[in-house]
Design a protein around this motif. Sequence first.
Motif, PDB file in Angstrom:
ATOM      1  N   SER A 405       9.690 -21.952   9.349  1.00 17.85           N
ATOM      2  CA  SER A 405       8.661 -21.144   8.690  1.00 17.85           C
ATOM      3  C   SER A 405       9.309 -20.256   7.633  1.00 17.85           C
ATOM      4  O   SER A 405      10.452 -19.779   7.811  1.00 17.85           O
ATOM      5  CB  SER A 405       7.919 -20.279   9.716  1.00 17.85           C
ATOM      6  OG  SER A 405       7.185 -21.096  10.617  1.00 17.85           O
ATOM      7  N   PHE A 406       8.601 -20.004   6.535  1.00 22.42           N
ATOM      8  CA  PHE A 406       9.113 -19.175   5.453  1.00 22.42           C
ATOM      9  C   PHE A 406       7.933 -18.562   4.710  1.00 22.42           C
ATOM     10  O   PHE A 406       6.814 -19.069   4.759  1.00 22.42           O
ATOM     11  CB  PHE A 406       9.991 -20.004   4.505  1.00 22.42           C
ATOM     12  CG  PHE A 406       9.304 -21.220   3.956  1.00 22.42           C
ATOM     13  CD1 PHE A 406       8.664 -21.194   2.719  1.00 22.42           C
ATOM     14  CD2 PHE A 406       9.278 -22.418   4.672  1.00 22.42           C
ATOM     15  CE1 PHE A 406       8.028 -22.311   2.220  1.00 22.42           C
ATOM     16  CE2 PHE A 406       8.640 -23.549   4.182  1.00 22.42           C
ATOM     17  CZ  PHE A 406       8.013 -23.504   2.965  1.00 22.42           C
ATOM     18  N   ASP A 407       8.206 -17.472   4.036  1.00 23.32           N
ATOM     19  CA  ASP A 407       7.167 -16.791   3.265  1.00 23.32           C
ATOM     20  C   ASP A 407       7.304 -17.124   1.785  1.00 23.32           C
ATOM     21  O   ASP A 407       8.418 -17.352   1.278  1.00 23.32           O
ATOM     22  CB  ASP A 407       7.280 -15.277   3.452  1.00 23.32           C
ATOM     23  CG  ASP A 407       6.925 -14.863   4.873  1.00 23.32           C
ATOM     24  OD1 ASP A 407       6.066 -15.548   5.486  1.00 23.32           O
ATOM     25  OD2 ASP A 407       7.499 -13.879   5.363  1.00 23.32           O
ATOM     26  N   MET A 408       6.172 -17.150   1.086  1.00 20.77           N
ATOM     27  CA  MET A 408       6.152 -17.330  -0.361  1.00 20.77           C
ATOM     28  C   MET A 408       5.445 -16.143  -1.000  1.00 20.77           C
ATOM     29  O   MET A 408       4.366 -15.737  -0.561  1.00 20.77           O
ATOM     30  CB  MET A 408       5.436 -18.635  -0.743  1.00 20.77           C
ATOM     31  CG  MET A 408       6.226 -19.890  -0.400  1.00 20.77           C
ATOM     32  SD  MET A 408       5.370 -21.426  -0.864  1.00 20.77           S
ATOM     33  CE  MET A 408       5.421 -21.323  -2.656  1.00 20.77           C
ATOM     34  N   GLU A 409       6.078 -15.587  -2.013  1.00 16.80           N
ATOM     35  CA  GLU A 409       5.495 -14.502  -2.792  1.00 16.80           C
ATOM     36  C   GLU A 409       4.763 -15.092  -3.994  1.00 16.80           C
ATOM     37  O   GLU A 409       5.032 -16.232  -4.401  1.00 16.80           O
ATOM     38  CB  GLU A 409       6.596 -13.542  -3.265  1.00 16.80           C
ATOM     39  CG  GLU A 409       7.374 -12.879  -2.144  1.00 16.80           C
ATOM     40  CD  GLU A 409       6.490 -12.001  -1.278  1.00 16.80           C
ATOM     41  OE1 GLU A 409       5.492 -11.433  -1.816  1.00 16.80           O
ATOM     42  OE2 GLU A 409       6.776 -11.883  -0.059  1.00 16.80           O
ATOM     43  N   PRO A 410       3.808 -14.347  -4.576  1.00 11.56           N
ATOM     44  CA  PRO A 410       3.100 -14.850  -5.751  1.00 11.56           C
ATOM     45  C   PRO A 410       4.083 -15.303  -6.841  1.00 11.56           C
ATOM     46  O   PRO A 410       5.043 -14.599  -7.161  1.00 11.56           O
ATOM     47  CB  PRO A 410       2.285 -13.638  -6.209  1.00 11.56           C
ATOM     48  CG  PRO A 410       2.033 -12.877  -4.952  1.00 11.56           C
ATOM     49  CD  PRO A 410       3.295 -13.022  -4.152  1.00 11.56           C
ATOM     50  N   GLY A 411       3.824 -16.516  -7.359  1.00 13.21           N
ATOM     51  CA  GLY A 411       4.678 -17.090  -8.399  1.00 13.21           C
ATOM     52  C   GLY A 411       5.749 -18.013  -7.857  1.00 13.21           C
ATOM     53  O   GLY A 411       6.294 -18.843  -8.599  1.00 13.21           O
ATOM     54  N   ASP A 412       6.106 -17.888  -6.579  1.00 11.41           N
ATOM     55  CA  ASP A 412       7.098 -18.798  -5.985  1.00 11.41           C
ATOM     56  C   ASP A 412       6.564 -20.235  -6.003  1.00 11.41           C
ATOM     57  O   ASP A 412       5.359 -20.466  -5.860  1.00 11.41           O
ATOM     58  CB  ASP A 412       7.409 -18.388  -4.548  1.00 11.41           C
ATOM     59  CG  ASP A 412       8.188 -17.084  -4.459  1.00 11.41           C
ATOM     60  OD1 ASP A 412       8.583 -16.566  -5.527  1.00 11.41           O
ATOM     61  OD2 ASP A 412       8.381 -16.584  -3.334  1.00 11.41           O
ATOM     62  N   CYS A 413       7.470 -21.186  -6.137  1.00 11.17           N
ATOM     63  CA  CYS A 413       7.047 -22.608  -6.245  1.00 11.17           C
ATOM     64  C   CYS A 413       7.882 -23.482  -5.323  1.00 11.17           C
ATOM     65  O   CYS A 413       9.123 -23.451  -5.362  1.00 11.17           O
ATOM     66  CB  CYS A 413       7.194 -23.078  -7.689  1.00 11.17           C
ATOM     67  SG  CYS A 413       6.490 -24.730  -7.988  1.00 11.17           S
ATOM     68  N   LEU A 414       7.214 -24.248  -4.476  1.00 10.48           N
ATOM     69  CA  LEU A 414       7.851 -25.162  -3.519  1.00 10.48           C
ATOM     70  C   LEU A 414       7.760 -26.596  -4.045  1.00 10.48           C
ATOM     71  O   LEU A 414       6.698 -27.028  -4.510  1.00 10.48           O
ATOM     72  CB  LEU A 414       7.161 -25.063  -2.159  1.00 10.48           C
ATOM     73  CG  LEU A 414       7.699 -25.972  -1.043  1.00 10.48           C
ATOM     74  CD1 LEU A 414       9.072 -25.481  -0.567  1.00 10.48           C
ATOM     75  CD2 LEU A 414       6.715 -26.018   0.134  1.00 10.48           C
ATOM     76  N   LEU A 415       8.870 -27.335  -3.961  1.00 11.87           N
ATOM     77  CA  LEU A 415       8.901 -28.729  -4.427  1.00 11.87           C
ATOM     78  C   LEU A 415       9.284 -29.669  -3.288  1.00 11.87           C
ATOM     79  O   LEU A 415      10.321 -29.485  -2.642  1.00 11.87           O
ATOM     80  CB  LEU A 415       9.900 -28.901  -5.574  1.00 11.87           C
ATOM     81  CG  LEU A 415      10.064 -30.329  -6.111  1.00 11.87           C
ATOM     82  CD1 LEU A 415       8.770 -30.808  -6.794  1.00 11.87           C
ATOM     83  CD2 LEU A 415      11.248 -30.422  -7.076  1.00 11.87           C
ATOM     84  N   LEU A 416       8.445 -30.659  -3.039  1.00 18.51           N
ATOM     85  CA  LEU A 416       8.754 -31.774  -2.131  1.00 18.51           C
ATOM     86  C   LEU A 416       8.898 -33.024  -2.992  1.00 18.51           C
ATOM     87  O   LEU A 416       8.070 -33.274  -3.881  1.00 18.51           O
ATOM     88  CB  LEU A 416       7.632 -31.971  -1.108  1.00 18.51           C
ATOM     89  CG  LEU A 416       7.172 -30.747  -0.310  1.00 18.51           C
ATOM     90  CD1 LEU A 416       5.990 -31.116   0.586  1.00 18.51           C
ATOM     91  CD2 LEU A 416       8.316 -30.191   0.528  1.00 18.51           C
TER      92      LEU A 416
END
Length: 482
Positions: A405-416
Amino acid sequence: MTIALLVLIVLLMTAGLVMLAQIARQQKHAIAELRAEEEAIVAEERRMFHYLHDLGEAIWRDDQQASMYRLIVEGAIRVTQSTGGALYLFDEASQQLVPRHYSDFCAPLISLPERVRLLMKENPATLLSTLRMHAEPVKSGLLGSVFVQQKTELLSDLGAEMRLGEHLVTSQKGVTAMIGPLSFGMRRLGILAVTSPKDGRSYNANDFEVFNSLIEQSAFALANAMSHQEASKNRMDQQELQNASQIQKVLLPDADPQVPGFIIAGRNIPARTLSGDYFDYLQLPDGRFGAVIADVSGKGLGAAMITVMCRTLMRAKSQGSTSPSSVLAAVNRQIAPDIREDMFITMSYVVMEQNGSTLTLSRAGHNAALLWRKATGKVESIHPPGLGVGIDKGAVFERVTKDASFDMEPGDCLLLYTDGVNEAMDPKGVEFGEERVEEELAKHAPHGPKAVIGGIIMDLEHFLKGRRSHDDITLIAIQKTA
């Protein structure tokens, strides 16, 4: 003029008339023979014409191959006025000559096993069934010898042929035969043979010449028919692949989802007609949302079918569990028993809360997920432990595969992404690489998920320099909004 002289003249005239009559009879007989020979040649030419005409038509029909084989044998029997005939084709895999058509009255052209000879005494029909099923090795026997030597033979007495062995049956004795190799260019196709009892038919030099012509025309017809059938099959296969490809595209998301608190974009680019990659979006209970990406080992129809299985199972299993790893475990238990031992699936499954900041990711042997942090401009790697789906049937998979589990702040971008991205190779064999993927993510992430995917694909195309990727390419980009 004396009486004696008159008698002499009469005798001479009578003898002359007799001689003239004899010459006339001889000429008439010779003319009849020439006419009969001419008619025989015309009849033979007519038989050959009909044979070639039938072959020509058969080449372009989509008949079963058996029809072509029968046509060749029966045509050869008819043209050479033989009693029987046989066609064998070369099977490269087994290195054998396989009978494709054996007429009822064709003499045996192989050495018959003792078992068959004994059975023939009780049931004569055993012979023909054996001849129609028995494949002959190319490195032995009469047929193998003709095939290897690639030379047509006229055998005046099959019963005296040593290549048939010592133990002949009655139907092999007192038989004449013509046997020739079928080849087209460098391609060796098989053997064509005709036989007749010696007391009913004796092949001569002209028959042998005609048979050689038959061999040449039959080989040409066979090669063309094979090419036509192969082309037709390839067209059908290609159409089936296109149909399957269209179905597969329908199963992929047709639009980016609308998820409160997130912007999501995805893309799949198959390396071939069918893709072994897939991605999907899952609407979950309690307002949660899931995204899954997968890569099946292998290519083609088999891999595409596995992706359909994964999609179906993920959609079903994801509705009853809140843990991504437990969902992947349930999918693994269903798939593992039903796929080949040399196949497996790598998957990543991420679940996000509606308007939430915490995401949970499980990774079944897949590439690490990359997370770009807006605050620092850095890329983090998220790689919880996990085993590929299908490698183990359950216990080991479930012990190894975990959630992160991890947190994302506004603007963060995750790539799969699948390994078709990082393992793409340029013309010199250099890989695109994971480090370059991270650089591209950092460069394009400030502009949003669509920019990330579009930018990476554009940079990949530039990297490949116009070449097509050897592997499927699939990406999902997820950005947290305010």
